[in-house]
Design a protein around this motif. Structure first.
Motif, mmCIF file in Angstrom:
data_model
loop_
_atom_site.group_PDB
_atom_site.id
_atom_site.type_symbol
_atom_site.label_atom_id
_atom_site.label_comp_id
_atom_site.label_asym_id
_atom_site.label_seq_id
_atom_site.Cartn_x
_atom_site.Cartn_y
_atom_site.Cartn_z
ATOM 1 N N GLU A 112 0.834 -1.208 0.000
ATOM 2 C CA GLU A 112 0.000 0.000 0.000
ATOM 3 C C GLU A 112 0.870 1.259 0.000
ATOM 4 N N GLN A 165 4.723 9.200 7.265
ATOM 5 C CA GLN A 165 3.390 8.632 7.121
ATOM 6 C C GLN A 165 2.621 8.779 8.428
ATOM 7 N N GLN A 213 1.449 4.314 -3.041
ATOM 8 C CA GLN A 213 1.493 5.761 -2.820
ATOM 9 C C GLN A 213 2.810 6.361 -3.315
ATOM 10 N N THR A 253 2.521 11.318 4.124
ATOM 11 C CA THR A 253 2.192 12.719 4.388
ATOM 12 C C THR A 253 3.298 13.680 3.984
ATOM 13 N N LYS A 266 -0.701 6.388 5.602
ATOM 14 C CA LYS A 266 -0.834 7.323 4.486
ATOM 15 C C LYS A 266 0.392 8.222 4.430
#
Length: 276
Positions: free
Chosen positions: A113, A193, A117, A199, A197
């Motif tokens: 994942e 992250q 990204q 950042t 996610k």
């Protein structure tokens, strides 16, 4: 307080004092950054907001402004999560910068994942430097870099590293052609992250123009193993993969010889030899 932290505090205190002397901006040093940025400290502005103060010796403001700082501004304009530069000051032969503190923590566990990204970010780097005068990145395959990518440690260590150095130097490329933005030090310690996610991407001090595939090769050296990423590297143009892998092999084997315990050097030589 350990010796490393004590030295970092002394350096950051000096840098903040020089910024105050030269600009009148009083920054409060909170402590050194860890996990990705050497020569960096957290600071607080008079209005209370926090930033990252960094210092880099042996460079002029103009060189940073036409290279790494320009790369970051171009990428920020297309939505790339790179830190805004808030202040740049020449202090003798060094440059002190104060940059936006990006949210998140460095990556401790890698997964597909996160790779998805990363690939989205890597796509944003494509062609964004076309028409600029940002210089192409040197690869140091035939001469030493500035304190890294040194050839002599490989020549001197043993027959195996000497043979590796000869294969690296035989790659007939000086720079990677292309108009992509390249981070150069794209490893998990420079990726931030929150809850899985991404950042922010930090530490753009070496950024320049070339082929964005270089950053994927750098990432491969940083995450140790990824069959999926290996497959993506196989799809890169051969000359890009060969030159980028040779540069990263030189960088990591040289650094391991000079800075890591002897038992760790063979790991990097094994990795280097996978594609050289």
């Amino acid at each position: 307080m350990g010796e490393w932290e004590r030295v970092e505090r002394l350096d950051s205190a000096w840098a903040a004092a020089e910024v105050a002397r030269l600009t009148g901006v009083e920054l409060v040093v909170e402590g050194p950054c860890r996990g990705g940025e050497v020569g960096a400290a957290f600071v607080r502005w008079p209005d209370g907001h926090r930033s990252v103060l960094k210092w880099r010796p042996g460079i002029r403001v103009a060189e940073l402004e036409r290279g790494p700082l320009a790369v970051v501004e171009v990428l920020r304009a297309v939505g790339y999560p790179a830190p805004r530069t808030e202040l740049v000051v020449q202090v003798g032969d060094a440059v002190v910068t104060v940059q936006e503190l990006m949210p998140g923590a460095t990556i401790k566990r890698w997964d597909d994942e996160l790779l998805d990204q990363v690939l989205e970010l890597n796509a944003l780097q494509a062609g964004v430097l076309a028409g600029t005068e940002i210089p192409a990145l040197p690869l140091y395959l035939h001469s030493d870099g500035p304190g890294f990518c040194l050839h002599e440690p490989l020549r001197q260590r043993d027959a195996r590293t000497a043979a590796l150095e000869r294969r690296i130097a035989a790659v007939e490329v000086e720079t990677l052609a292309g108009d992509d933005a390249v981070h150069v030090d794209f490893h998990p310690g420079n990726l931030l992250q929150t809850d899985g996610k991404l950042t922010g991407v930090i530490d753009w001090d070496g950024a320049g123009r070339g082929h964005r595939g270089f950053d994927l090769v750098t990432l491969r050296f940083g995450i140790k193993e990824s069959k999926r990423l290996d497959g993506l590297l196989d799809e890169l143009p051969y000359d890009v993969l060969q030159a980028a892998w040779a540069t990263m092999s030189l960088r990591m084997v040289d650094w391991a010889i000079r800075h890591f315990p002897p038992g760790e050097v063979d790991y990097w030589v094994d990795l280097a030899e996978q594609r050289i």
